[in-house]
Design an enzyme around this catalytic site. Structure first.
Site, mmCIF file in Angstrom:
data_model
loop_
_atom_site.group_PDB
_atom_site.id
_atom_site.type_symbol
_atom_site.label_atom_id
_atom_site.label_comp_id
_atom_site.label_asym_id
_atom_site.label_seq_id
_atom_site.Cartn_x
_atom_site.Cartn_y
_atom_site.Cartn_z
ATOM 1 N N CYS A 89 0.867 -0.980 0.200
ATOM 2 C CA CYS A 89 0.158 -0.119 -0.143
ATOM 3 C C CYS A 89 0.772 1.221 -0.139
ATOM 4 O O CYS A 89 2.161 1.104 -0.331
ATOM 5 C CB CYS A 89 -0.917 0.022 1.118
ATOM 6 N N HIS B 259 13.984 -14.866 12.488
ATOM 7 C CA HIS B 259 13.143 -14.800 13.753
ATOM 8 C C HIS B 259 11.669 -15.127 13.916
ATOM 9 O O HIS B 259 11.516 -15.368 15.170
ATOM 10 C CB HIS B 259 13.832 -13.549 14.547
HETATM 11 C C1 RB5 Z 1 -3.925 5.267 0.577
HETATM 12 O O1 RB5 Z 1 -3.944 6.664 0.594
HETATM 13 C C2 RB5 Z 1 -3.257 4.844 1.854
HETATM 14 O O2 RB5 Z 1 -3.582 5.603 2.980
HETATM 15 C C3 RB5 Z 1 -2.785 3.447 1.976
HETATM 16 O O3 RB5 Z 1 -2.282 3.087 0.839
HETATM 17 C C4 RB5 Z 1 -2.106 3.017 3.139
HETATM 18 O O4 RB5 Z 1 -0.746 3.772 3.058
HETATM 19 C C5 RB5 Z 1 -2.528 2.912 4.382
HETATM 20 O O5 RB5 Z 1 -1.824 2.276 5.253
#
Ligand code: RB5
Length: 141
Positions: free
Chosen positions: A66, A99
């Protein structure tokens, strides 16, 4: 042969595709989406989808991306059989396997460049759990 699942939200889409292209000739890897950078999606949807797949077999591993890697690790770690590690250095990718017997690596596309992310993934995939004193600790998680 281990099966690799990979998934991201929109913020991790480019890095997901980059890693998928690098791994697809060497591993059995399945892309679980998302399939567009332009459509904003919710990272837990993909974290849960991948975690369910990885949980099915002990040898399965997952890669979640993400923007920061944080949300993906939080969501994935709600699954009983998942040990997801947010990795941002070769050293911590290695330790997450040695670990902690991590079975999912999470990465942040906005914080980790492609080259380092790929090194973290390669290290994660080639490092085995050390077992021994670490086993009893992992069992207590
Ligand atoms: C998306 O904007 C962002 O919040 C997501 O990709 C992530 O970083 C959340 O933890």
């Amino acid at each position: 042969m281990k099966k690799i699942y990979i998934a991201s939200d929109h913020a991790g889409y480019s890095l997901k595709n980059f890693i998928f292209e690098k791994l697809k000739t060497k591993f059995d890897i399945m892309d679980l989406g998302t399939n567009k950078k332009s459509v904003s999606v919710n990272y837990p949807t993909y974290a849960h989808k991948l975690s369910k797949m990885v949980s099915k077999k002990k040898s399965n591993v997952g890669i979640l991306i993400c923007g920061s890697g944080l949300g993906m690790s939080m969501a994935a770690n709600r699954h009983k059989k998942i040990r997801a590690a947010l990795c941002y250095s070769i050293k911590n990718a290695k330790l997450s396997r040695l670990h902690n017997d991590a079975n999912v690596i999470t990465l942040g596309e906005r914080l980790t460049n492609k080259s380092l992310a790929m090194k973290c993934v390669n290290t994660f995939l080639k490092t085995n759990f050390e077992g021994g004193r670490h086993l009893k600790r992992v069992k207590r998680i």
